[in-house]
Design a protein around this motif. Structure first.
Motif, PDB file in Angstrom:
ATOM      1  N   ILE A 155       0.830  -1.206   0.000  1.00 22.01           N
ATOM      2  CA  ILE A 155       0.000   0.000   0.000  1.00 22.01           C
ATOM      3  C   ILE A 155       0.871   1.265   0.000  1.00 22.01           C
ATOM      4  CG2 ILE A 155      -1.769   1.302   1.244  1.00 22.01           C
ATOM      5  CD1 ILE A 155      -2.848  -1.199  -0.122  1.00 22.01           C
ATOM      6  N   PRO A 156       1.856   1.416   0.901  1.00 23.76           N
ATOM      7  CA  PRO A 156       2.685   2.624   0.837  1.00 23.76           C
ATOM      8  C   PRO A 156       3.445   2.768  -0.484  1.00 23.76           C
ATOM      9  CG  PRO A 156       3.023   1.528   2.928  1.00 23.76           C
ATOM     10  CD  PRO A 156       2.171   0.627   2.098  1.00 23.76           C
ATOM     11  N   LEU A 157       3.956   1.670  -1.003  1.00 20.63           N
ATOM     12  CA  LEU A 157       4.655   1.738  -2.288  1.00 20.63           C
ATOM     13  C   LEU A 157       3.704   2.145  -3.409  1.00 20.63           C
ATOM     14  CD1 LEU A 157       6.990  -1.387  -2.084  1.00 20.63           C
ATOM     15  CD2 LEU A 157       7.618   1.018  -1.860  1.00 20.63           C
ATOM     16  N   THR A 158       2.494   1.638  -3.364  1.00 22.91           N
ATOM     17  CA  THR A 158       1.498   2.002  -4.368  1.00 22.91           C
ATOM     18  C   THR A 158       1.157   3.477  -4.285  1.00 22.91           C
ATOM     19  OG1 THR A 158       0.577  -0.213  -4.291  1.00 22.91           O
ATOM     20  CG2 THR A 158      -0.822   1.499  -5.202  1.00 22.91           C
ATOM     21  N   VAL A 159       1.024   3.983  -3.070  1.00 22.20           N
ATOM     22  CA  VAL A 159       0.710   5.403  -2.901  1.00 22.20           C
ATOM     23  C   VAL A 159       1.820   6.265  -3.514  1.00 22.20           C
ATOM     24  CG1 VAL A 159       0.460   7.231  -1.175  1.00 22.20           C
ATOM     25  CG2 VAL A 159      -0.742   5.077  -0.879  1.00 22.20           C
ATOM     26  N   ALA A 160       3.070   5.941  -3.190  1.00 22.21           N
ATOM     27  CA  ALA A 160       4.185   6.740  -3.709  1.00 22.21           C
ATOM     28  C   ALA A 160       4.286   6.631  -5.227  1.00 22.21           C
ATOM     29  CB  ALA A 160       5.487   6.303  -3.049  1.00 22.21           C
ATOM     30  N   LEU A 161       4.187   5.421  -5.765  1.00 17.78           N
ATOM     31  CA  LEU A 161       4.309   5.243  -7.216  1.00 17.78           C
ATOM     32  C   LEU A 161       3.141   5.862  -7.974  1.00 17.78           C
ATOM     33  CD1 LEU A 161       5.751   1.626  -7.432  1.00 17.78           C
ATOM     34  CD2 LEU A 161       6.927   3.783  -7.841  1.00 17.78           C
ATOM     35  N   ALA A 162       1.942   5.740  -7.438  1.00 20.23           N
ATOM     36  CA  ALA A 162       0.783   6.345  -8.109  1.00 20.23           C
ATOM     37  C   ALA A 162       0.893   7.858  -8.104  1.00 20.23           C
ATOM     38  CB  ALA A 162      -0.514   5.898  -7.433  1.00 20.23           C
ATOM     39  N   SER A 163       1.372   8.422  -7.008  1.00 20.12           N
ATOM     40  CA  SER A 163       1.530   9.877  -6.942  1.00 20.12           C
ATOM     41  C   SER A 163       2.546  10.358  -7.965  1.00 20.12           C
ATOM     42  CB  SER A 163       1.974  10.304  -5.543  1.00 20.12           C
ATOM     43  OG  SER A 163       0.998   9.994  -4.599  1.00 20.12           O
ATOM     44  N   VAL A 164       3.690   9.707  -8.001  1.00 23.24           N
ATOM     45  CA  VAL A 164       4.753  10.140  -8.906  1.00 23.24           C
ATOM     46  C   VAL A 164       4.355   9.925 -10.363  1.00 23.24           C
ATOM     47  CG1 VAL A 164       7.112   9.618  -9.636  1.00 23.24           C
ATOM     48  CG2 VAL A 164       6.584   9.886  -7.231  1.00 23.24           C
ATOM     49  N   SER A 165       3.737   8.800 -10.671  1.00 18.41           N
ATOM     50  CA  SER A 165       3.386   8.540 -12.066  1.00 18.41           C
ATOM     51  C   SER A 165       2.290   9.476 -12.551  1.00 18.41           C
ATOM     52  CB  SER A 165       2.976   7.078 -12.258  1.00 18.41           C
ATOM     53  OG  SER A 165       1.812   6.795 -11.523  1.00 18.41           O
TER      54      SER A 165
END
Length: 183
Positions: A155-165
């Motif tokens: 979940i935290p990795l998804t949040v960071a990657l979705a934000s950046v992408s």
């Protein structure tokens, strides 16, 4: 064998005759009406149940990650629209798109890290509060086992990657000259 209610028997052989006793029980006693559970079969059933539980957790997290990606894409679009002037001015005064993207990544990672840390602290506090009942059930509490902690990372990795992408995609369409002209 002919009882109306289930009967249970526990057989404990001496250690040197355990394998022979287990083989005799499985060959002579086990049938469609009599269930024989030996240590190897109980261990295998326990291991299979653990694998099934981990698969269920992985499926649940995959669904949650999908929902998080969709929700964050929408929220990041709103977030970028509100800060479009800021990004445009920063880009116009010399900040490159990769630098703006790194700024967004730092913001996302710092917020996600703080949220993850708070969640981990609350989880550990709850586990210590419940440790009496966990110990009574025969489970052990090992905070240094990396497996449960690894299940918290998608979940935290998804949040960071979705934000950046999402913001990276929007930065490619950003026209700083148009933003400066409107100001």
């Amino acid at each position: 064998q002919y009882a109306g209610i289930p009967e249970h028997a526990l057989v404990i052989p001496v250690e040197e005759r355990r394998a022979g006793m287990e083989a005799w029980l499985e060959d002579n006693i086990a049938s469609s009406r009599v269930s024989v559970t030996t240590f190897p079969t109980a261990y295998e059933a326990h291991r299979d149940g653990g694998r099934d539980g981990l698969r269920l957790i992985a499926l649940t997290e995959a669904i949650m990650v999908t929902v998080v990606i969709i929700g964050l894409s929408i929220l990041n679009t709103i977030y970028f629209a509100q800060r479009r002037d800021e990004f445009g001015i920063l880009h116009a005064v010399g900040h490159s798109r990769p630098r703006l993207l790194m700024r967004t990544l730092r913001e996302s990672v710092s917020m996600v890290s703080v949220a993850w840390l708070i969640g981990a602290i609350l989880c550990v506090a709850f586990l210590f509060y419940q440790s009496g009942s966990v110990a009574r059930m025969g489970s052990r509490l090992d905070l240094f086992d990396p497996t449960p902690w690894l299940f918290t990372l998608p979940i935290p990795l998804t949040v960071a990657l979705a934000s950046v992408s999402t913001i990276g995609r929007m930065l490619t369409k950003l026209d700083p000259v148009a933003i400066i002209e409107t100001r």
